[in-house]
Design a protein around this motif. Structure first.
Motif, PDB file in Angstrom:
ATOM      1  N   GLU A 109       0.470   7.270  -2.548  1.00  0.00           N
ATOM      2  CA  GLU A 109       1.182   6.527  -1.104  1.00  0.00           C
ATOM      3  C   GLU A 109       0.752   5.289  -0.859  1.00  0.00           C
ATOM      4  OE1 GLU A 109       0.262   7.207   3.514  1.00  0.00           O
ATOM      5  OE2 GLU A 109       0.522   9.256   2.242  1.00  0.00           O
ATOM      6  N   VAL A 110       1.671   4.495  -0.902  1.00  0.00           N
ATOM      7  CA  VAL A 110       1.646   2.995  -0.456  1.00  0.00           C
ATOM      8  C   VAL A 110       2.131   2.616   0.930  1.00  0.00           C
ATOM      9  CG1 VAL A 110       2.262   0.671  -1.219  1.00  0.00           C
ATOM     10  CG2 VAL A 110       1.747   2.288  -2.895  1.00  0.00           C
ATOM     11  N   ASP A 111       1.292   2.028   1.680  1.00  0.00           N
ATOM     12  CA  ASP A 111       1.728   1.782   3.137  1.00  0.00           C
ATOM     13  C   ASP A 111       1.567   0.247   3.220  1.00  0.00           C
ATOM     14  OD1 ASP A 111       2.136   4.252   3.820  1.00  0.00           O
ATOM     15  OD2 ASP A 111       0.080   4.582   4.162  1.00  0.00           O
ATOM     16  N   LEU A 112       2.492  -0.600   4.337  1.00  0.00           N
ATOM     17  CA  LEU A 112       2.096  -1.727   4.936  1.00  0.00           C
ATOM     18  C   LEU A 112       1.781  -1.329   6.241  1.00  0.00           C
ATOM     19  CD1 LEU A 112       2.386  -4.763   4.323  1.00  0.00           C
ATOM     20  CD2 LEU A 112       4.722  -4.670   5.217  1.00  0.00           C
ATOM     21  N   VAL A 113       0.568  -1.757   6.514  1.00  0.00           N
ATOM     22  CA  VAL A 113      -0.078  -1.582   7.776  1.00  0.00           C
ATOM     23  C   VAL A 113      -0.275  -2.933   8.622  1.00  0.00           C
ATOM     24  CG1 VAL A 113      -2.191  -0.688   8.903  1.00  0.00           C
ATOM     25  CG2 VAL A 113      -1.691   0.397   6.860  1.00  0.00           C
ATOM     26  N   THR A 114       0.417  -2.770   9.780  1.00  0.00           N
ATOM     27  CA  THR A 114       0.232  -3.998  10.831  1.00  0.00           C
ATOM     28  C   THR A 114      -0.255  -3.467  11.892  1.00  0.00           C
ATOM     29  OG1 THR A 114       2.410  -4.853  10.052  1.00  0.00           O
ATOM     30  CG2 THR A 114       1.731  -5.421  12.236  1.00  0.00           C
ATOM     31  N   LYS A 115      -1.470  -3.830  12.197  1.00  0.00           N
ATOM     32  CA  LYS A 115      -2.270  -3.386  13.422  1.00  0.00           C
ATOM     33  C   LYS A 115      -1.940  -4.258  14.766  1.00  0.00           C
ATOM     34  CE  LYS A 115      -6.244  -2.014  10.604  1.00  0.00           C
ATOM     35  NZ  LYS A 115      -7.582  -2.114  10.489  1.00  0.00           N
ATOM     36  N   SER A 116      -2.322  -3.863  15.875  1.00  0.00           N
ATOM     37  CA  SER A 116      -2.011  -4.598  17.087  1.00  0.00           C
ATOM     38  C   SER A 116      -2.931  -5.812  17.393  1.00  0.00           C
ATOM     39  CB  SER A 116      -2.129  -3.732  18.326  1.00  0.00           C
ATOM     40  OG  SER A 116      -3.591  -2.960  18.241  1.00  0.00           O
ATOM     41  N   ASN A 117      -3.917  -6.020  16.592  1.00  0.00           N
ATOM     42  CA  ASN A 117      -4.795  -7.257  16.582  1.00  0.00           C
ATOM     43  C   ASN A 117      -4.164  -8.206  15.618  1.00  0.00           C
ATOM     44  OD1 ASN A 117      -5.248  -6.021  14.022  1.00  0.00           O
ATOM     45  ND2 ASN A 117      -7.768  -5.988  14.633  1.00  0.00           N
ATOM     46  N   ASP A 118      -2.806  -8.183  15.203  1.00  0.00           N
ATOM     47  CA  ASP A 118      -1.896  -9.116  14.133  1.00  0.00           C
ATOM     48  C   ASP A 118      -2.632  -9.180  12.688  1.00  0.00           C
ATOM     49  OD1 ASP A 118      -0.450  -9.690  16.195  1.00  0.00           O
ATOM     50  OD2 ASP A 118      -1.586 -11.328  17.001  1.00  0.00           O
ATOM     51  N   PHE A 119      -3.519  -8.261  12.516  1.00  0.00           N
ATOM     52  CA  PHE A 119      -3.683  -8.106  11.021  1.00  0.00           C
ATOM     53  C   PHE A 119      -2.775  -7.093  10.328  1.00  0.00           C
ATOM     54  CE2 PHE A 119      -7.721 -10.130  12.368  1.00  0.00           C
ATOM     55  CZ  PHE A 119      -8.038 -10.750  11.335  1.00  0.00           C
ATOM     56  N   THR A 120      -2.560  -7.699   9.144  1.00  0.00           N
ATOM     57  CA  THR A 120      -1.345  -6.928   8.395  1.00  0.00           C
ATOM     58  C   THR A 120      -2.015  -6.827   6.842  1.00  0.00           C
ATOM     59  OG1 THR A 120       0.865  -6.659   8.155  1.00  0.00           O
ATOM     60  CG2 THR A 120      -0.040  -8.970   8.115  1.00  0.00           C
ATOM     61  N   GLY A 121      -1.343  -5.980   6.078  1.00  0.00           N
ATOM     62  CA  GLY A 121      -1.660  -5.779   4.678  1.00  0.00           C
ATOM     63  C   GLY A 121      -1.395  -4.606   4.199  1.00  0.00           C
ATOM     64  N   PRO A 122      -1.475  -4.413   2.861  1.00  0.00           N
ATOM     65  CA  PRO A 122      -1.131  -3.228   2.290  1.00  0.00           C
ATOM     66  C   PRO A 122      -2.158  -2.269   2.106  1.00  0.00           C
ATOM     67  CG  PRO A 122      -1.459  -4.771   0.515  1.00  0.00           C
ATOM     68  CD  PRO A 122      -1.719  -5.512   1.784  1.00  0.00           C
ATOM     69  N   ARG A 123      -2.055  -0.894   1.929  1.00  0.00           N
ATOM     70  CA  ARG A 123      -2.858   0.216   1.729  1.00  0.00           C
ATOM     71  C   ARG A 123      -2.333   1.015   0.576  1.00  0.00           C
ATOM     72  NH1 ARG A 123      -4.071   3.683   7.048  1.00  0.00           N
ATOM     73  NH2 ARG A 123      -1.866   4.231   6.570  1.00  0.00           N
ATOM     74  N   VAL A 124      -3.128   1.251  -0.186  1.00  0.00           N
ATOM     75  CA  VAL A 124      -3.023   2.270  -1.288  1.00  0.00           C
ATOM     76  C   VAL A 124      -3.739   3.597  -1.211  1.00  0.00           C
ATOM     77  CG1 VAL A 124      -2.560   2.570  -3.645  1.00  0.00           C
ATOM     78  CG2 VAL A 124      -2.047   0.263  -2.534  1.00  0.00           C
ATOM     79  N   THR A 125      -3.196   4.719  -1.285  1.00  0.00           N
ATOM     80  CA  THR A 125      -4.160   5.888  -1.499  1.00  0.00           C
ATOM     81  C   THR A 125      -3.616   6.891  -2.502  1.00  0.00           C
ATOM     82  OG1 THR A 125      -4.164   5.955   1.129  1.00  0.00           O
ATOM     83  CG2 THR A 125      -4.707   7.783  -0.170  1.00  0.00           C
ATOM     84  N   VAL A 126      -4.845   7.286  -3.291  1.00  0.00           N
ATOM     85  CA  VAL A 126      -4.273   8.204  -4.319  1.00  0.00           C
ATOM     86  C   VAL A 126      -5.222   9.520  -4.203  1.00  0.00           C
ATOM     87  CG1 VAL A 126      -4.465   8.529  -7.075  1.00  0.00           C
ATOM     88  CG2 VAL A 126      -4.166   5.986  -5.974  1.00  0.00           C
ATOM     89  N   ASP A 127      -4.484  10.383  -4.349  1.00  0.00           N
ATOM     90  CA  ASP A 127      -4.984  11.931  -4.101  1.00  0.00           C
ATOM     91  C   ASP A 127      -4.792  12.700  -5.045  1.00  0.00           C
ATOM     92  OD1 ASP A 127      -5.869  13.955  -1.606  1.00  0.00           O
ATOM     93  OD2 ASP A 127      -3.955  14.696  -2.706  1.00  0.00           O
ATOM     94  N   TYR A 128      -5.843  13.513  -5.358  1.00  0.00           N
ATOM     95  CA  TYR A 128      -5.742  14.527  -6.503  1.00  0.00           C
ATOM     96  C   TYR A 128      -6.367  15.769  -5.872  1.00  0.00           C
ATOM     97  CZ  TYR A 128      -7.222  17.424 -10.232  1.00  0.00           C
ATOM     98  OH  TYR A 128      -7.613  18.405 -11.203  1.00  0.00           O
ATOM     99  N   LYS A 129      -5.595  16.901  -6.157  1.00  0.00           N
ATOM    100  CA  LYS A 129      -6.095  18.158  -5.744  1.00  0.00           C
ATOM    101  C   LYS A 129      -6.038  19.227  -6.806  1.00  0.00           C
ATOM    102  CE  LYS A 129      -4.688  18.012  -0.663  1.00  0.00           C
ATOM    103  NZ  LYS A 129      -3.688  18.370   0.336  1.00  0.00           N
ATOM    104  N   ASN A 130      -7.075  20.075  -6.807  1.00  0.00           N
ATOM    105  CA  ASN A 130      -7.105  21.053  -7.533  1.00  0.00           C
ATOM    106  C   ASN A 130      -7.341  22.444  -6.744  1.00  0.00           C
ATOM    107  OD1 ASN A 130      -7.792  23.275  -9.267  1.00  0.00           O
ATOM    108  ND2 ASN A 130      -8.654  21.926 -11.026  1.00  0.00           N
ATOM    109  N   ARG A 131      -6.458  23.296  -6.476  1.00  0.00           N
ATOM    110  CA  ARG A 131      -6.499  24.347  -5.477  1.00  0.00           C
ATOM    111  C   ARG A 131      -7.237  25.579  -6.068  1.00  0.00           C
ATOM    112  NH1 ARG A 131      -1.476  21.949  -4.409  1.00  0.00           N
ATOM    113  NH2 ARG A 131      -1.156  21.497  -2.496  1.00  0.00           N
ATOM    114  N   ASN A 132      -7.613  25.482  -7.382  1.00  0.00           N
ATOM    115  CA  ASN A 132      -8.205  26.912  -7.679  1.00  0.00           C
ATOM    116  C   ASN A 132      -9.341  26.448  -8.877  1.00  0.00           C
ATOM    117  OD1 ASN A 132      -8.874  29.673  -8.250  1.00  0.00           O
ATOM    118  ND2 ASN A 132      -7.148  29.694  -9.578  1.00  0.00           N
ATOM    119  N   THR A 133     -10.362  25.451  -8.412  1.00  0.00           N
ATOM    120  CA  THR A 133     -11.210  24.785  -9.194  1.00  0.00           C
ATOM    121  C   THR A 133     -12.040  25.809 -10.229  1.00  0.00           C
ATOM    122  OG1 THR A 133     -11.628  23.334  -7.592  1.00  0.00           O
ATOM    123  CG2 THR A 133     -13.033  23.089  -9.619  1.00  0.00           C
TER     124      THR A 133
END
Length: 772
Positions: free
Chosen positions: A358-382
């Motif tokens: 997931e890639v987001d462009l985050v803009t906060k109410s304190n005027d700071f902005t920038g990209p955020r990247v999240t990589v998620d891996y799931k194993n449901r039956n380890t």
């Protein structure tokens, strides 16, 4: 004349003209009147209670529904009229779909509606009502008043139960302690239906698999003298024979999606079928260990069929989180052994492994902005026991493109690992602890690392680990108990600017000191929002955290010294924090017709440092302001108390927390058009210190706290697509607690035409999801 032709006045006049035309009354068909709705007027003989309930009962009979209205306008009707008759697809065709056709008075079947009103009144015990319609006409519109002449409803006097000498009658009589029919209550058809369903559920829990509520009959004998009803319950004579039989369970099959239905022992099952604890597990594609599934399956051969155990099995299997669908099909055993049901449990699995970016462009109410990247891996039956192994790797970068911190930036890297086991892991053996309730209890191990760099200030490293249990008592009550929570935070490479700021602010300095947090926490959630038809939904979440007490006790036993914040003790070379922290989050959702609602929220929290600590760790302090808090102020910028960082001060970048927080919110949410929702809201609150050696204006005092509350109000637009909500909230402060003098309200300063006022006071929050 020149003044009147100013562009602003022309635009305003055009806007007023457009809004006035949106009433939809300019294109009414010849000889028709626009239907604007109806109401029921009660003419009462005798004393009548619960008039509001009666009005709610008859409201569904008022059909058709008039054109939707917003203030004085009917925008959907106006869209429909403006679209005309489009010959092909395009904007006009889209506009027509967005609108709605006019509802005329001629379309209303008044006599039919009057009969429906009388029928609705009959169902609540008003057996002799007479309803007469009356039309109220205006120049282009018409409405209807239905005059209903009513008497007080009949009440229940006695309820006679079946007296037959059979097991079914015994069950009905034994379950009568939970009856919904009480002497003196008003007669109600809906209550009678609910009582039939209650009895049906009790019978199904005792083996009557094919029984149906429709087989129960209530006969009513009314008395005009005292307006009472005597009820007699019986089982209909035409009830099918199978519905009067008690069924037991035959074979139980767990089937991972195959289509074979095993109805008798004569059918040849696959060679890889396993028999575990009298349950057949078919097909090697079932990768989850049978012993794991058996903890969720409450059906066993020779047991009397129970609808409750049937439902528990479905719920527990679904709550494991490994299956997309779960279903149970029952079929009668062969004719040589009647009264037995075979059960096929079908399991449609989710993918064992999933990978998401997931890639987001985050803009906060304190005027700071920038990209955020999240990589998620799931194993449901380890380990083939339905264990969930999840790895998250997230990183973000933010900077202020314009403003006083234009050259500042920060970035953060935060990997985390979670491991969830679908049962309680305890140091003793117990079947009971894992096999109660509708939901699978879970044990969770969680660990994480975070590295934050704020250029020109510091680097911050944080390690955390927790172990605990999560379980649902029922659909509304959820518990989480973490007997082990560990968090280690270390500040490194502080800049000269940052060090100077800490020296000038001792409280802030203590907050940023190296901290080792070890303790436990408990959280309880009660949520009525899971019952969508309930008009008044209450939500409560309470948490309690305790840290450092065990370490303090160990140190006192081993060294004989009492923990003291002036000479703090250490564990593994790090000073440990000692505090207690409590929070309460209460909300009330008042639901109105057409999915409109009013939400009231009260949040309170307090953290008390003691023993080894003089302040709360920074990550455990309370902050106020931002998109999910007081939306008229920048994120985490309110308080503590009347404190306000001077404009341009570096402290406003670091933000100041407190030991205590009180916050309240009120929000009205309404439907506008399609997925577009609107909101009006008011927020108020602040944070405070508890210690007297901090800033005097920031210390909580009961006599002063109400005068130190910050407040703001605003409006919002939400794009609600059910699975995704994008929220835009525009607001302005109406009370600034840091202002000097007696009056801290700034309502009289509101000036939307002033560019400077808008720049300093209007705050736009863009967020995902509702604030609460």
């Amino acid at each position: 004349m020149k003044h009147l032709l100013q562009p602003t006045n022309i635009i305003l006049a055009a806007l007023i003209s457009l809004l006035c035309s949106c009433t939809g009354l300019h294109k009414i068909a010849e000889g028709e009147k626009l239907y604007t709705g109806a109401e029921v007027k009660l003419h009462i003989t005798g004393h009548l209670k619960n008039k509001k309930e009666i009005h709610n009962t008859v409201e569904p009979a008022l059909r058709p529904v008039p054109n939707k209205k917003f203030l004085w306008m009917r925008p959907k009707l106006w869209f429909y009229q403006q679209a005309g008759t489009p010959e092909k697809k395009g904007f006009r065709s889209w506009l027509k779909k967005m609108g709605e056709p006019p509802v005329y008075q001629s379309q209303v079947k008044m006599e039919s509606a009057a009969k429906n009103i009388d029928a609705a009144l009959f169902n609540i015990g008003i057996f002799r009502s007479i309803t007469e319609p009356e039309v109220k006409e205006k120049k282009k519109t018409a409405s209807i008043i239905y005059n209903s002449y009513v008497h007080p409803p009949f009440t229940i006097n006695t309820v006679k139960l079946p007296g037959d000498d059979d097991l079914m009658s015994e069950i009905i009589i034994s379950e009568n302690k939970n009856t919904l029919l009480k002497k003196g209550d008003n007669y109600s058809l809906n209550v009678l239906k609910a009582e039939r369903e209650r009895i049906d559920a009790a019978l199904k829990n005792n083996g009557y698999f094919y029984f149906n509520p429709d087989y129960l009959l209530f006969k009513a004998d009314t008395s005009e003298t005292d307006r009472t009803v005597n009820l007699e319950l019986s089982v209909k004579e035409e009830t099918p024979y199978k519905s009067l039989l008690i069924y037991r369970l035959g074979n139980i099959y767990v089937n991972p999606g195959t289509s074979t239905l095993f109805t008798s022992d004569s059918v040849q099952m696959p060679a890889d079928t396993l028999l575990v604890d009298s349950v057949y597990f078919i097909d090697s594609r079932l990768s989850i260990k049978p012993i794991t599934l058996l903890r969720a399956i409450y059906l066993r051969p020779d047991d009397i069929y129970s609808r409750e155990k049937h439902s528990i099995t479905l719920n527990r299997l679904m709550s494991m989180g490994n299956f997309r669908f779960v279903s149970i099909r029952f079929s009668e055993n062969d004719t040589s052994n009647p009264g037995f049901l075979n059960a096929q449990i079908y399991l449609t699995s989710l993918p064992k492994r999933t990978f998401r970016t997931e890639v987001d462009l985050v803009t906060k109410s304190n005027d700071f902005t920038g990209p955020r990247v999240t990589v998620d891996y799931k194993n449901r039956n380890t380990f083939n026991g339905a264990e969930l192994f999840q790895v998250d790797l997230s990183g973000s970068y933010e900077t202020q493109l314009n403003g006083q911190f234009k050259n500042l930036y920060s970035y953060q890297i935060s990997p985390s690992v979670d491991f969830i086991v679908p049962r309680f892991l305890v140091p003793f053996r117990s079947k009971l602890i894992n096999q109660t309730g509708y939901y699978i209890p879970k044990t969770k191990f969680s660990s994480g690392y975070s590295y934050t760099k704020r250029v020109n200030y510091f680097n911050l490293t944080s390690l955390k680990f927790s172990f605990g249990y999560k379980w649902k008592e029922n659909i509304k009550k959820e518990h989480e108990f973490l007997p082990v929570t560990v968090n280690y935070t270390r500040l490194s490479k502080p800049s000269a600017i940052f060090s100077a700021l800490l020296e000038a602010n001792p409280f802030l300095k203590r907050s940023y000191e190296e901290q080792f947090i070890a303790g436990l926490s408990y959280s309880f959630t009660y949520n009525e929002q899971v019952i969508p038809q309930q008009k008044n939904q209450f939500y409560f979440n309470g948490t309690a955290e305790f840290s450092g007490n065990t370490l303090s006790t160990i140190n006192r036993i081993t060294t004989g010294e009492k923990a003291d914040s002036d000479n703090p003790q250490s564990f593994a070379g790090s000073v440990y924090s000692q505090f207690s922290r409590f929070t309460i989050d209460m909300r009330n959702y008042f639901n109105f017709p057409k999915k409109n609602k009013i939400v009231l929220r009260l949040y309170t929290g307090v953290g008390i440092p003691y023993g080894n600590s003089s302040t709360l760790p920074y990550i455990k302090q309370f902050f106020s302001g931002g998109p999910n808090s007081i939306r008229s102020f920048l994120i985490n910028s309110v308080g503590p108390g009347t404190y306000h960082a001077p404009e341009g001060s570096q402290l406003s970048f670091l933000l100041q927390g407190g030991d205590m927080k009180i916050e309240s919110n009120a929000e009205y949410r309404c439907n506008l058009i399609g997925i577009i929702k609107g909101a009006l809201f008011i927020d108020a609150g602040n944070t405070w210190f508890l210690k007297r050696d901090t800033l005097a204006s920031s210390v909580f005092r009961f006599a002063d706290f109400s005068s130190q509350l910050a407040a703001g109000m605003g409006c919002g637009i939400r794009l609600d697509a059910s699975f995704f909500v994008l929220r835009f909230d525009l607001s302005t402060p109406v009370r600034k607690p840091w202002l000097t003098g007696g009056d801290k309200w700034v309502l009289d300063e509101i000036n939307f035409s002033s560019r400077e006022w808008r720049r300093e006071n209007l705050v736009l929050n863009i967020a995902i999801g509702y604030p609460f």
